[in-house]
Motif scaffolding. Structure first.
Motif, PDB file in Angstrom:
ATOM      1  N   ALA A   1      31.361  11.384  35.929  1.00 25.38           N
ATOM      2  CA  ALA A   1      31.071  10.941  34.563  1.00 25.38           C
ATOM      3  C   ALA A   1      32.367  10.657  33.803  1.00 25.38           C
ATOM      4  O   ALA A   1      32.443   9.688  33.037  1.00 25.38           O
ATOM      5  CB  ALA A   1      30.235  11.990  33.837  1.00 25.38           C
ATOM      6  N   SER A   2      33.379  11.484  34.018  1.00 26.42           N
ATOM      7  CA  SER A   2      34.654  11.244  33.330  1.00 26.42           C
ATOM      8  C   SER A   2      35.333   9.975  33.853  1.00 26.42           C
ATOM      9  O   SER A   2      35.947   9.246  33.078  1.00 26.42           O
ATOM     10  CB  SER A   2      35.577  12.448  33.470  1.00 26.42           C
ATOM     11  N   PHE A   3      35.212   9.700  35.156  1.00 30.73           N
ATOM     12  CA  PHE A   3      35.763   8.452  35.688  1.00 30.73           C
ATOM     13  C   PHE A   3      35.069   7.245  35.062  1.00 30.73           C
ATOM     14  O   PHE A   3      35.714   6.255  34.720  1.00 30.73           O
ATOM     15  CB  PHE A   3      35.626   8.380  37.205  1.00 30.73           C
ATOM     16  N   ALA A   4      33.753   7.326  34.913  1.00 31.50           N
ATOM     17  CA  ALA A   4      33.020   6.228  34.278  1.00 31.50           C
ATOM     18  C   ALA A   4      33.453   6.062  32.823  1.00 31.50           C
ATOM     19  O   ALA A   4      33.658   4.938  32.347  1.00 31.50           O
ATOM     20  CB  ALA A   4      31.520   6.482  34.362  1.00 31.50           C
ATOM     21  N   PHE A   5      33.624   7.183  32.123  1.00 29.87           N
ATOM     22  CA  PHE A   5      34.070   7.127  30.727  1.00 29.87           C
ATOM     23  C   PHE A   5      35.464   6.501  30.631  1.00 29.87           C
ATOM     24  O   PHE A   5      35.707   5.633  29.792  1.00 29.87           O
ATOM     25  CB  PHE A   5      34.060   8.530  30.120  1.00 29.87           C
ATOM     26  N   ILE A   6      36.366   6.948  31.490  1.00 31.06           N
ATOM     27  CA  ILE A   6      37.737   6.417  31.483  1.00 31.06           C
ATOM     28  C   ILE A   6      37.731   4.924  31.805  1.00 31.06           C
ATOM     29  O   ILE A   6      38.482   4.146  31.213  1.00 31.06           O
ATOM     30  CB  ILE A   6      38.625   7.192  32.473  1.00 31.06           C
ATOM     31  N   TYR A   7      36.863   4.508  32.721  1.00 32.28           N
ATOM     32  CA  TYR A   7      36.812   3.098  33.125  1.00 32.28           C
ATOM     33  C   TYR A   7      36.368   2.200  31.968  1.00 32.28           C
ATOM     34  O   TYR A   7      36.873   1.088  31.809  1.00 32.28           O
ATOM     35  CB  TYR A   7      35.870   2.935  34.320  1.00 32.28           C
ATOM     36  N   PHE A   8      35.403   2.673  31.164  1.00 33.16           N
ATOM     37  CA  PHE A   8      34.845   1.823  30.115  1.00 33.16           C
ATOM     38  C   PHE A   8      35.555   1.938  28.772  1.00 33.16           C
ATOM     39  O   PHE A   8      35.264   1.180  27.862  1.00 33.16           O
ATOM     40  CB  PHE A   8      33.346   2.094  29.948  1.00 33.16           C
ATOM     41  N   VAL A   9      36.487   2.884  28.642  1.00 34.58           N
ATOM     42  CA  VAL A   9      37.278   2.977  27.415  1.00 34.58           C
ATOM     43  C   VAL A   9      38.363   1.897  27.474  1.00 34.58           C
ATOM     44  O   VAL A   9      39.009   1.727  28.507  1.00 34.58           O
ATOM     45  CB  VAL A   9      37.915   4.383  27.286  1.00 34.58           C
ATOM     46  N   PRO A  10      38.536   1.161  26.384  1.00 31.65           N
ATOM     47  CA  PRO A  10      39.551   0.094  26.420  1.00 31.65           C
ATOM     48  C   PRO A  10      40.975   0.664  26.423  1.00 31.65           C
ATOM     49  O   PRO A  10      41.511   1.047  25.383  1.00 31.65           O
ATOM     50  CB  PRO A  10      39.265  -0.705  25.146  1.00 31.65           C
ATOM     51  N   LEU A  11      41.556   0.751  27.605  1.00 25.40           N
ATOM     52  CA  LEU A  11      42.918   1.235  27.789  1.00 25.40           C
ATOM     53  C   LEU A  11      43.711   0.209  28.587  1.00 25.40           C
ATOM     54  O   LEU A  11      43.134  -0.622  29.291  1.00 25.40           O
ATOM     55  CB  LEU A  11      42.924   2.564  28.555  1.00 25.40           C
ATOM     56  N   SER A  12      45.012   0.318  28.522  1.00 21.07           N
ATOM     57  CA  SER A  12      45.839  -0.535  29.378  1.00 21.07           C
ATOM     58  C   SER A  12      45.691  -0.048  30.825  1.00 21.07           C
ATOM     59  O   SER A  12      45.226   1.060  31.083  1.00 21.07           O
ATOM     60  CB  SER A  12      47.296  -0.478  28.939  1.00 21.07           C
ATOM     61  N   ALA A  13      46.122  -0.873  31.742  1.00 25.01           N
ATOM     62  CA  ALA A  13      45.982  -0.513  33.163  1.00 25.01           C
ATOM     63  C   ALA A  13      46.786   0.740  33.493  1.00 25.01           C
ATOM     64  O   ALA A  13      46.315   1.612  34.242  1.00 25.01           O
ATOM     65  CB  ALA A  13      46.422  -1.677  34.044  1.00 25.01           C
ATOM     66  N   PHE A  14      47.980   0.879  32.937  1.00 25.00           N
ATOM     67  CA  PHE A  14      48.800   2.063  33.203  1.00 25.00           C
ATOM     68  C   PHE A  14      48.149   3.331  32.650  1.00 25.00           C
ATOM     69  O   PHE A  14      48.122   4.364  33.295  1.00 25.00           O
ATOM     70  CB  PHE A  14      50.205   1.900  32.612  1.00 25.00           C
ATOM     71  N   SER A  15      47.620   3.235  31.429  1.00 24.92           N
ATOM     72  CA  SER A  15      46.969   4.397  30.821  1.00 24.92           C
ATOM     73  C   SER A  15      45.714   4.789  31.586  1.00 24.92           C
ATOM     74  O   SER A  15      45.433   5.965  31.776  1.00 24.92           O
ATOM     75  CB  SER A  15      46.622   4.110  29.370  1.00 24.92           C
ATOM     76  N   ARG A  16      44.944   3.795  32.014  1.00 26.01           N
ATOM     77  CA  ARG A  16      43.723   4.076  32.777  1.00 26.01           C
ATOM     78  C   ARG A  16      44.070   4.746  34.110  1.00 26.01           C
ATOM     79  O   ARG A  16      43.428   5.723  34.512  1.00 26.01           O
ATOM     80  CB  ARG A  16      42.935   2.796  33.022  1.00 26.01           C
ATOM     81  N   ASP A  17      45.086   4.228  34.778  1.00 26.38           N
ATOM     82  CA  ASP A  17      45.491   4.834  36.054  1.00 26.38           C
ATOM     83  C   ASP A  17      45.969   6.270  35.861  1.00 26.38           C
ATOM     84  O   ASP A  17      45.646   7.157  36.650  1.00 26.38           O
ATOM     85  CB  ASP A  17      46.598   4.010  36.709  1.00 26.38           C
ATOM     86  N   GLY A  18      46.724   6.516  34.805  1.00 26.44           N
ATOM     87  CA  GLY A  18      47.209   7.861  34.530  1.00 26.44           C
ATOM     88  C   GLY A  18      46.080   8.817  34.211  1.00 26.44           C
ATOM     89  O   GLY A  18      46.058   9.963  34.679  1.00 26.44           O
ATOM     90  N   ALA A  19      45.114   8.353  33.411  1.00 29.11           N
ATOM     91  CA  ALA A  19      43.973   9.197  33.068  1.00 29.11           C
ATOM     92  C   ALA A  19      43.128   9.505  34.299  1.00 29.11           C
ATOM     93  O   ALA A  19      42.657  10.634  34.483  1.00 29.11           O
ATOM     94  CB  ALA A  19      43.127   8.521  31.988  1.00 29.11           C
ATOM     95  N   GLN A  20      42.932   8.523  35.157  1.00 30.67           N
ATOM     96  CA  GLN A  20      42.161   8.774  36.381  1.00 30.67           C
ATOM     97  C   GLN A  20      42.907   9.718  37.322  1.00 30.67           C
ATOM     98  O   GLN A  20      42.293  10.563  37.963  1.00 30.67           O
ATOM     99  CB  GLN A  20      41.845   7.453  37.079  1.00 30.67           C
ATOM    100  N   LEU A  21      44.220   9.601  37.390  1.00 31.92           N
ATOM    101  CA  LEU A  21      45.008  10.519  38.202  1.00 31.92           C
ATOM    102  C   LEU A  21      44.891  11.943  37.666  1.00 31.92           C
ATOM    103  O   LEU A  21      44.684  12.890  38.431  1.00 31.92           O
ATOM    104  CB  LEU A  21      46.478  10.089  38.229  1.00 31.92           C
ATOM    105  N   GLY A  22      44.995  12.111  36.349  1.00 27.15           N
ATOM    106  CA  GLY A  22      44.853  13.434  35.749  1.00 27.15           C
ATOM    107  C   GLY A  22      43.480  14.030  35.996  1.00 27.15           C
ATOM    108  O   GLY A  22      43.341  15.221  36.311  1.00 27.15           O
ATOM    109  N   ALA A  23      42.425  13.213  35.888  1.00 25.02           N
ATOM    110  CA  ALA A  23      41.070  13.702  36.137  1.00 25.02           C
ATOM    111  C   ALA A  23      40.877  14.081  37.604  1.00 25.02           C
ATOM    112  O   ALA A  23      40.238  15.092  37.916  1.00 25.02           O
ATOM    113  CB  ALA A  23      40.054  12.636  35.730  1.00 25.02           C
TER     114      ALA A  23
END
Length: 129
Positions: free
Chosen positions: A19-41
């Motif tokens: 669910a957190s991956f889906a949330f991170i994917y649909f939040v408007p973030l830059s590619a670097f921020s999205r990758d970092g958030a997914q790595l942290g999760a």
């Protein structure tokens, strides 16, 4: 088939992580921020699954064994955090802030989920009834 508390806990942690991956994917973030958030999760989820397994194994053992696993799990999480930050900083990645934020939030939430799925000692059950 009867599911154990460990299996239900692992399923709850995995479901929350998806669910957190889906949330991170649909939040408007830059590619670097999205990758970092997914790595942290992902790191927080892997740490939570390892610590849930360790704590479930030693929960009904002696206090010395339980607290060794408990503090060992905390040291493990801190060492993984330090190693990840070191590697990202060394690589010059701009995803450190989003990774740290996602790792911190996910770790707190997943630690709360872990607590619900630890085994309950038999003497606690018999005192309630």
């Amino acid at each position: 088939m009867k599911l154990t508390k460990l299996t239900r806990g692992a399923a709850a942690i995995s479901a929350f992580t998806l669910a957190s991956f889906a949330f991170i994917y649909f939040v408007p973030l830059s590619a670097f921020s999205r990758d970092g958030a997914q790595l942290g999760a992902a790191i927080a989820s892997a740490n939570a699954l390892l610590c849930l397994a360790a704590l479930s194994w030693c929960y009904l053992k002696s206090d010395k064994v339980f607290f060794s696993a408990f503090y060992g799990g905390m040291l493990w999480k801190l060492s993984v955090l330090g190693a990840t930050v070191f590697l990202l900083a060394r690589a010059g990645s701009s995803a450190i802030v989003s990774m740290l934020l996602a790792l911190a939030v996910m770790t707190v939430i997943l630690n709360i989920i872990e607590l619900f799925y630890l085994p309950v000692p038999v003497e606690w059950i018999s005192k309630k009834s």
